[in-house]
Structure formats: C-alpha cells, structure tokens
Design an enzyme around this catalytic site. Sequence first.
Site, short mmCIF file in Angstrom:
data_model
loop_
_atom_site.label_atom_id
_atom_site.label_comp_id
_atom_site.label_asym_id
_atom_site.label_seq_id
_atom_site.Cartn_x
_atom_site.Cartn_y
_atom_site.Cartn_z
N ASN A 11 0.86 -1.19 0.00
CA ASN A 11 0.00 0.00 0.00
C ASN A 11 0.90 1.23 0.00
OD1 ASN A 11 -1.86 2.02 0.43
ND2 ASN A 11 -2.32 1.46 2.55
N TRP A 12 1.01 1.85 -1.17
CA TRP A 12 1.93 2.99 -1.31
C TRP A 12 1.34 4.28 -0.75
CZ3 TRP A 12 3.88 2.07 -7.07
CH2 TRP A 12 4.57 0.84 -7.11
N LYS A 13 0.08 4.24 -0.37
CA LYS A 13 -0.59 5.42 0.21
C LYS A 13 -0.38 6.64 -0.69
CE LYS A 13 0.13 3.42 4.72
NZ LYS A 13 -0.01 3.55 6.14
N HIS A 98 -9.62 0.84 4.76
CA HIS A 98 -8.31 1.04 5.39
C HIS A 98 -8.47 1.99 6.59
CE1 HIS A 98 -4.20 2.41 6.04
NE2 HIS A 98 -3.84 1.26 5.51
N GLU A 100 -6.88 4.46 7.60
CA GLU A 100 -6.76 5.89 7.32
C GLU A 100 -8.04 6.43 6.70
OE1 GLU A 100 -3.05 5.41 5.32
OE2 GLU A 100 -2.19 4.84 7.25
N GLU A 170 -5.52 -5.09 10.67
CA GLU A 170 -4.50 -4.06 10.88
C GLU A 170 -4.85 -3.25 12.12
OE1 GLU A 170 -2.51 -2.83 7.01
OE2 GLU A 170 -4.49 -1.95 6.90
N GLY A 176 2.03 2.29 10.63
CA GLY A 176 2.95 3.41 10.43
C GLY A 176 3.62 3.89 11.70
N SER A 216 3.18 -2.09 10.50
CA SER A 216 4.62 -2.04 10.71
C SER A 216 5.31 -3.38 10.47
CB SER A 216 4.94 -1.50 12.11
OG SER A 216 4.42 -0.19 12.25
N GLY A 237 2.73 -1.15 4.39
CA GLY A 237 2.76 0.26 4.04
C GLY A 237 4.19 0.72 3.82
N GLY A 238 4.80 1.26 4.87
CA GLY A 238 6.13 1.87 4.75
C GLY A 238 7.16 0.99 4.07
C1 PEP Z 1 -0.88 -0.02 5.88
O1 PEP Z 1 -0.85 1.07 5.33
O2 PEP Z 1 -1.82 -0.78 5.65
C2 PEP Z 1 0.20 -0.38 6.79
C3 PEP Z 1 0.14 -1.52 7.41
O3 PEP Z 1 1.23 0.53 6.94
P1 PEP Z 1 2.63 0.25 7.70
O4 PEP Z 1 3.17 -1.06 7.16
O5 PEP Z 1 3.48 1.42 7.34
O6 PEP Z 1 2.34 0.15 9.16
#
Ligand code: PEP
Length: 257
Positions: A11-13, A98, A100, A170, A176, A216, A237-238
């Site tokens: 997930n590049w957000k 998601h 966010e 999640e 994040g 994370s 994500g990251g």
């Molecule tokens: C996500 O955006 O779904 C996510 C899990 O981000 P991160 O891996 O950065 O926590």
Amino acid sequence: MTSRVPVVGGNWKMNLDLASAAELADDIVAGLGASELQCDVMLFPPFPYLHTVGKILGHHAVLLGAQNVWTEANGAYTGEVSTSMLHDLATTVVLVGHSERRHVIGEDDALVARKVRAALAADLRVVLCVGETLDQRHAGQTETVVLGQIRSGLSDVTVPEMARVVIAYEPVWAIGTGATATPEDAQAVHASIRAWISDRFGAATGAATRIQYGGSVTPRNAAELFAQPDIDGGLIGGASLKADAFLAIVRAAISTP
Ligand code: PEP
C-alpha cells in the site's frame, strides 16, 4: 502459514512521484521472478499512477490494486473513482476500509459495506481492512470491534463472492508507528476472524479465506508473523516503498511453512 496461498500487498498510500512509482514497480517485477506463483502479490499505487504502474505490470501475475473506490457507477461525485474506471486501468483489486479512510477521512461501517458490495458486484477483488484503536484494545474491545467491522463489511456478501475477498487485520495503533502486534496477539485475532467467517459462510470458506496482517511489518518481523497458522501474508505500508524490503517480505511469506 498454511496451505492457503499467501498474499502480500504493498500500500503505497499518498507517497512517491510518477518516476519513483515506475521505478519501484519495475524493481519489484524484476525481483519477483517466478516466485510470484507461490504468493499473490498486489500493488496499490495512488490513483494517478495506476496507469503507469499497470503498464509495467503488464501480463505479470502481480495484481494492480486501488486504494479506494466509490459506491456508484457514475454521476455527480466530485473527486471519486468508480469501479468501471478502475477496470479501464486493468485494476483488479481494491482496498476497502483502510484505517486511514476510517479514522482520518471518516468512513463508517455502512459506507465500507457499500463499497465492498459495489466492488464485488463489479467483479473486483476486495481487501477488507479491519482493526481496533489502542483505546479499544486497552478497553478489551478488540474482538468486538474487529468482528463488528467484519460482520458489517461482509453483510451482503455471498459464499461464492468470498473467494474474491481477503481480510486485512490491521491494528490501528500498529500502522505506520513501528509498533507491531506480537505474533501471538495477532494470531488470536486472526483465529477469531476465521472462526467468525466459518460460522457465517461455512467451514470451507473459513478455511480458504486469506487473512493478512498489517501494521509495521518489516523484513525483520515478517517471518515470525507469517509463521502463525492463521496469518496468510501481510498488507505492507512503509516497507513497501523500498523494493528490497518489500521483496524480502514476499520471500518471507513464501518460505514460511
Ligand atoms: C498499511 O498502510 O496498511 C500499513 C500496514 O502501513 P505500515 O506497514 O506502514 O504500518
């Protein structure tokens, strides 16, 4: 991990620019080789980069995903994107709910459920994201919150449609932040989700549904998370913004028994 094919999503957000998105997609495709056959890999670029990334993925088995979708086919919905627009760009999977979108943008369970419905009706695959906040976890409400989000999100979904649904658990406090649920804590929630799905859709669907962990995940912690019996890969994500890290996580999903 189990006999279910693992699934790892990036997930590049709202990150990258066009050139770096193309470079990242190139590097991921080049790095995957034949290993993609043992793991479903999904990339979720920002909307404006779907076309470019989709062309790079080409006939490669990596799935092109969108981070969001609107519920209606067309009309006066300024700023929204429909399922047919996603199809036009060869997008086959969409993230729905998601954290966010739920906690920053304010999407509620009812809207999430409508998005799930719209995406499945349009033959897309859905990654339905669920998770509790830290306050909810401390109040002992994790299972109630997560199963409530699942019950609502899947309220109009049929057994055959469940083959196109992946659940992403999640915990909001882990996204994040660098904080990760322990493998045992994550496994406990995944087991509850699977039990609920078995109860609602039947044992075969419960056993077949992939449930990813997100929050994370990095190359350092992926293997021990994915080793849990009900964790079928991750939504990243990251760490998905660096090809090496993302590829290492895909490899962890493939090689974890
Ligand atoms: C996500 O955006 O779904 C996510 C899990 O981000 P991160 O891996 O950065 O926590």
